[in-house]
Write an enzyme that holds these catalytic residues in place. Structure first.
Site, mmCIF file in Angstrom:
data_model
loop_
_atom_site.group_PDB
_atom_site.id
_atom_site.type_symbol
_atom_site.label_atom_id
_atom_site.label_comp_id
_atom_site.label_asym_id
_atom_site.label_seq_id
_atom_site.Cartn_x
_atom_site.Cartn_y
_atom_site.Cartn_z
ATOM 1 N N THR A 19 37.280 58.936 35.879
ATOM 2 C CA THR A 19 35.615 58.787 36.060
ATOM 3 C C THR A 19 35.473 57.648 37.127
ATOM 4 O OG1 THR A 19 35.464 56.740 34.562
ATOM 5 C CG2 THR A 19 35.339 58.813 33.709
ATOM 6 N N ALA A 63 38.409 54.234 34.186
ATOM 7 C CA ALA A 63 36.948 53.690 34.177
ATOM 8 C C ALA A 63 36.954 52.517 35.412
ATOM 9 C CB ALA A 63 36.599 52.883 32.733
ATOM 10 N N VAL A 121 41.974 50.692 34.138
ATOM 11 C CA VAL A 121 41.070 50.060 34.987
ATOM 12 C C VAL A 121 41.474 50.493 36.228
ATOM 13 C CG1 VAL A 121 40.153 47.730 35.665
ATOM 14 C CG2 VAL A 121 40.909 48.043 33.298
ATOM 15 N N LYS A 122 40.237 51.140 36.913
ATOM 16 C CA LYS A 122 40.198 51.404 38.503
ATOM 17 C C LYS A 122 39.842 50.251 39.416
ATOM 18 C CE LYS A 122 39.124 55.744 39.632
ATOM 19 N NZ LYS A 122 38.403 56.986 39.888
ATOM 20 N N CYS A 123 40.455 50.096 40.214
ATOM 21 C CA CYS A 123 39.869 48.959 41.243
ATOM 22 C C CYS A 123 40.184 49.453 42.726
ATOM 23 C CB CYS A 123 41.001 47.633 41.073
ATOM 24 S SG CYS A 123 40.806 46.688 39.504
#
Length: 222
Positions: free
Chosen positions: A27, A64, A90-92
């Protein structure tokens, strides 16, 4: 190659899961915005609840994305996202601050996905920072007359050369050929919009052949 679905729509996720081909979900803020019916009342709690609902549907990684830009805020937000469910990744963004956050989160045992990757050098930095996944955006490169799949091939070759452990997620997929090329090159994952997933099974010769078979099947009487 693993198939993720690139969506925040629960119905699309359910439909993809029914095909038996779904290994995970990605997402981003834009995809979340598409499913929000009333933006004026959509809180961070609502966002976290929605990510939890996705995790309940899929037995695999669910990416996310943080919505902060500085390292400290990304870390704080990333830790909160990771606490939602064991499957959360965790998307960074691939920025200097994002790399620092990836390093910190990865060292804390939190899975990370380096997103908005557009060059081999960015992918190298993501792997060295400890990212679990790296997401080159092929469609957006194609949009500016650059070969997005060539980037994927470069990343796969470089990672193979040095044994980097980050998995390559081909993102910004626009059509079935992107998926086929990702598989040919040896990418670990393609994250695919539901509209493209639906087209993967479609071929005009299949349709015409089926039509002919059904016509000929009329000779079989009940």
């Amino acid at each position: 190659m693993k198939f993720f679905i690139d969506t925040a729509d629960l119905d699309e996720i359910r439909s993809a899961a029914e095909l038996g081909m779904l290994d995970g979900v990605t997402t981003n803020p834009s995809l979340i915005a598409k499913i929000v019916k009333d933006p004026s009342n959509f809180t961070r709690t609502d966002f976290f609840d929605h990510i939890a609902a996705i995790c309940d549907l899929v037995d695999g990684p669910v990416s996310a994305e943080v919505t902060s830009l500085d390292t400290a805020s990304m870390i704080k937000e990333g830790e909160a996202l990771a606490a939602i469910h064991d499957n959360v990744v965790v998307k960074c963004p691939l920025t200097i601050d994002g790399l620092k956050a990836i390093r910190h989160l990865s060292e804390a045992g939190i899975a990370t996905n380096a997103t908005l990757v557009f060059s081999p050098s960015q992918a190298i930095l993501a792997a060295k920072a400890g990212a679990s996944f790296v997401s080159p955006f092929v469609g957006r490169l194609d949009d500016i007359s650059t070969d997005g799949m060539a980037l994927v091939e470069d990343i796969v070759d470089i990672y193979d050369n040095y044994g980097y452990m980050a998995e390559v997620i081909v993102a910004s997929v626009r059509h079935p050929q992107h998926v086929v090329e990702a598989a040919r090159i040896g990418a670990d994952i393609a994250t695919i919009p539901f509209s493209v997933i639906s087209r993967l099974a479609v071929h005009p010769l299949t349709e015409s052949g089926l039509k002919k078979f059904m016509e000929d099947a009329s000779v079989i009487k009940p």
